[in-house]
Design a protein around this motif. Structure first.
Motif, PDB file in Angstrom:
ATOM      1  N   ALA A 181       0.844  -1.207   0.000  1.00  0.00           N
ATOM      2  CA  ALA A 181       0.000   0.000   0.000  1.00  0.00           C
ATOM      3  C   ALA A 181       0.874   1.249   0.000  1.00  0.00           C
ATOM      4  O   ALA A 181       0.603   2.206  -0.724  1.00  0.00           O
ATOM      5  CB  ALA A 181      -0.940   0.006   1.199  1.00  0.00           C
ATOM      6  N   ASN A 182       1.940   1.257   0.801  1.00  0.00           N
ATOM      7  CA  ASN A 182       2.849   2.401   0.837  1.00  0.00           C
ATOM      8  C   ASN A 182       3.558   2.570  -0.502  1.00  0.00           C
ATOM      9  O   ASN A 182       3.748   3.670  -0.986  1.00  0.00           O
ATOM     10  CB  ASN A 182       3.873   2.265   1.957  1.00  0.00           C
ATOM     11  N   GLY A 183       3.971   1.449  -1.112  1.00  0.00           N
ATOM     12  CA  GLY A 183       4.642   1.503  -2.407  1.00  0.00           C
ATOM     13  C   GLY A 183       3.721   2.048  -3.485  1.00  0.00           C
ATOM     14  O   GLY A 183       4.121   2.830  -4.338  1.00  0.00           O
ATOM     15  N   ALA A 184       2.455   1.655  -3.455  1.00  0.00           N
ATOM     16  CA  ALA A 184       1.489   2.155  -4.432  1.00  0.00           C
ATOM     17  C   ALA A 184       1.273   3.647  -4.248  1.00  0.00           C
ATOM     18  O   ALA A 184       1.161   4.396  -5.207  1.00  0.00           O
ATOM     19  CB  ALA A 184       0.166   1.403  -4.292  1.00  0.00           C
ATOM     20  N   ALA A 185       1.234   4.095  -3.013  1.00  0.00           N
ATOM     21  CA  ALA A 185       1.049   5.521  -2.738  1.00  0.00           C
ATOM     22  C   ALA A 185       2.256   6.318  -3.216  1.00  0.00           C
ATOM     23  O   ALA A 185       2.118   7.436  -3.697  1.00  0.00           O
ATOM     24  CB  ALA A 185       0.816   5.748  -1.241  1.00  0.00           C
ATOM     25  N   ASP A 186       3.459   5.745  -3.101  1.00  0.00           N
ATOM     26  CA  ASP A 186       4.667   6.439  -3.539  1.00  0.00           C
ATOM     27  C   ASP A 186       4.705   6.620  -5.048  1.00  0.00           C
ATOM     28  O   ASP A 186       5.289   7.573  -5.552  1.00  0.00           O
ATOM     29  CB  ASP A 186       5.920   5.676  -3.089  1.00  0.00           C
ATOM     30  N   ASN A 187       4.084   5.693  -5.802  1.00  0.00           N
ATOM     31  CA  ASN A 187       4.102   5.771  -7.255  1.00  0.00           C
ATOM     32  C   ASN A 187       3.110   6.786  -7.809  1.00  0.00           C
ATOM     33  O   ASN A 187       3.184   7.153  -8.969  1.00  0.00           O
ATOM     34  CB  ASN A 187       3.815   4.391  -7.869  1.00  0.00           C
ATOM     35  N   GLN A 188       2.151   7.215  -7.000  1.00  0.00           N
ATOM     36  CA  GLN A 188       1.151   8.169  -7.457  1.00  0.00           C
ATOM     37  C   GLN A 188       1.745   9.574  -7.491  1.00  0.00           C
ATOM     38  O   GLN A 188       2.629   9.903  -6.699  1.00  0.00           O
ATOM     39  CB  GLN A 188      -0.067   8.161  -6.538  1.00  0.00           C
ATOM     40  N   GLN A 189       1.240  10.401  -8.406  1.00  0.00           N
ATOM     41  CA  GLN A 189       1.652  11.800  -8.454  1.00  0.00           C
ATOM     42  C   GLN A 189       1.116  12.515  -7.219  1.00  0.00           C
ATOM     43  O   GLN A 189      -0.007  12.253  -6.790  1.00  0.00           O
ATOM     44  CB  GLN A 189       1.069  12.481  -9.708  1.00  0.00           C
ATOM     45  N   PRO A 190       1.896  13.407  -6.618  1.00  0.00           N
ATOM     46  CA  PRO A 190       1.376  14.147  -5.477  1.00  0.00           C
ATOM     47  C   PRO A 190       0.211  15.026  -5.926  1.00  0.00           C
ATOM     48  O   PRO A 190       0.226  15.595  -7.022  1.00  0.00           O
ATOM     49  CB  PRO A 190       2.558  15.012  -5.020  1.00  0.00           C
ATOM     50  N   ALA A 191      -0.794  15.113  -5.082  1.00  0.00           N
ATOM     51  CA  ALA A 191      -1.974  15.919  -5.402  1.00  0.00           C
ATOM     52  C   ALA A 191      -1.602  17.399  -5.427  1.00  0.00           C
ATOM     53  O   ALA A 191      -0.842  17.869  -4.584  1.00  0.00           O
ATOM     54  CB  ALA A 191      -3.073  15.663  -4.373  1.00  0.00           C
ATOM     55  N   SER A 192      -2.105  18.098  -6.418  1.00  0.00           N
ATOM     56  CA  SER A 192      -1.892  19.539  -6.511  1.00  0.00           C
ATOM     57  C   SER A 192      -2.664  20.201  -5.371  1.00  0.00           C
ATOM     58  O   SER A 192      -3.796  19.832  -5.090  1.00  0.00           O
ATOM     59  CB  SER A 192      -2.404  20.034  -7.858  1.00  0.00           C
ATOM     60  N   GLN A 193      -2.041  21.179  -4.730  1.00  0.00           N
ATOM     61  CA  GLN A 193      -2.693  21.826  -3.596  1.00  0.00           C
ATOM     62  C   GLN A 193      -2.360  23.309  -3.560  1.00  0.00           C
ATOM     63  O   GLN A 193      -1.480  23.774  -4.269  1.00  0.00           O
ATOM     64  CB  GLN A 193      -2.272  21.156  -2.295  1.00  0.00           C
ATOM     65  N   PHE A 194      -3.066  24.029  -2.718  1.00  0.00           N
ATOM     66  CA  PHE A 194      -2.839  25.457  -2.538  1.00  0.00           C
ATOM     67  C   PHE A 194      -1.545  25.659  -1.756  1.00  0.00           C
ATOM     68  O   PHE A 194      -1.315  25.004  -0.742  1.00  0.00           O
ATOM     69  CB  PHE A 194      -4.010  26.079  -1.769  1.00  0.00           C
ATOM     70  N   ASN A 195      -0.688  26.577  -2.246  1.00  0.00           N
ATOM     71  CA  ASN A 195       0.552  26.898  -1.546  1.00  0.00           C
ATOM     72  C   ASN A 195       0.819  28.384  -1.621  1.00  0.00           C
ATOM     73  O   ASN A 195       0.549  29.017  -2.635  1.00  0.00           O
ATOM     74  CB  ASN A 195       1.753  26.179  -2.183  1.00  0.00           C
ATOM     75  N   ILE A 196       1.374  28.901  -0.544  1.00  0.00           N
ATOM     76  CA  ILE A 196       1.865  30.269  -0.528  1.00  0.00           C
ATOM     77  C   ILE A 196       3.341  30.184  -0.902  1.00  0.00           C
ATOM     78  O   ILE A 196       4.122  29.568  -0.184  1.00  0.00           O
ATOM     79  CB  ILE A 196       1.734  30.904   0.864  1.00  0.00           C
ATOM     80  N   GLN A 197       3.709  30.769  -2.024  1.00  0.00           N
ATOM     81  CA  GLN A 197       5.102  30.730  -2.435  1.00  0.00           C
ATOM     82  C   GLN A 197       5.887  31.901  -1.860  1.00  0.00           C
ATOM     83  O   GLN A 197       7.059  31.762  -1.522  1.00  0.00           O
ATOM     84  CB  GLN A 197       5.210  30.729  -3.958  1.00  0.00           C
ATOM     85  N   ARG A 198       5.240  33.054  -1.778  1.00  0.00           N
ATOM     86  CA  ARG A 198       5.950  34.240  -1.294  1.00  0.00           C
ATOM     87  C   ARG A 198       4.938  35.307  -0.913  1.00  0.00           C
ATOM     88  O   ARG A 198       3.924  35.464  -1.568  1.00  0.00           O
ATOM     89  CB  ARG A 198       6.854  34.760  -2.401  1.00  0.00           C
TER      90      ARG A 198
END
Length: 168
Positions: A9-26
């Motif tokens: 399950a952890n290995g399958a999660a590692d292969n997935q693209q990280p979900a796009s999320q809201f971020n403050i860059q600056r």
């Protein structure tokens, strides 16, 4: 057995693209201005100020899912009809937003959520400038950007409904 399933399950999660999320860059000050045109004479007047606060929010798309949002606050304080001080702060931020965000969600994020993040910084900058001008401390009241945005959307909807009637 359970350990193997957990590892898979952890290995399958590692292969997935990280979900796009809201971020403050600056978060940064884009522009600042402080004027006290009637000093020192204004200091001798009875301090019964009339405060006027104007606000503007704008945004610019910088890249795919990357936006600059600028919150501009202009504070003008007059005493007996003369300008005590005029202070303007353009507080900006660069934000990344989730991919595939619905248009109404993006509009809300850029016009309400991001400015609510920027406001405390702008309020602090204005307070510091006013204080350095040796005027009494100024703490701007919080702004409910969600309510301001909702009011703006409602006004746009009313204008759109009235437009066809005016054309007829």
């Amino acid at each position: 057995m359970a350990d193997e399933q957990q590892t898979q399950a952890n290995g399958a999660a590692d292969n997935q693209q990280p979900a796009s999320q809201f971020n403050i860059q600056r978060v940064y000050v884009k522009d600042v201005s402080f004027e006290a045109p009637n000093t020192p004479a204004i200091f001798r007047k009875e301090w019964k100020p009339e405060l006027n606060v104007d606000m503007n929010v704008s945004n610019t798309k910088l890249d795919e899912n990357i936006y600059e949002v600028v919150l501009t606050l202009t504070v003008k304080n007059t005493v007996e009809g003369e300008t005590a001080f005029l202070c303007e702060v353009a507080q900006a931020g660069i934000f990344s937003v989730p991919e595939n965000m619905p248009e109404d969600g993006l509009a809300h994020t850029l016009a309400a959520f991001c400015p609510s993040i920027l406001f405390p910084y702008a309020r602090e900058a204005i307070s510091g400038l006013v204080s350095k001008g040796t005027f009494p401390q100024l703490n701007l009241a919080p702004i409910n950007f969600d309510a301001v945005f909702a009011q703006h959307v409602q006004q746009q909807q009313q204008a759109a409904q009235e437009q066809p009637k005016a054309d007829a």
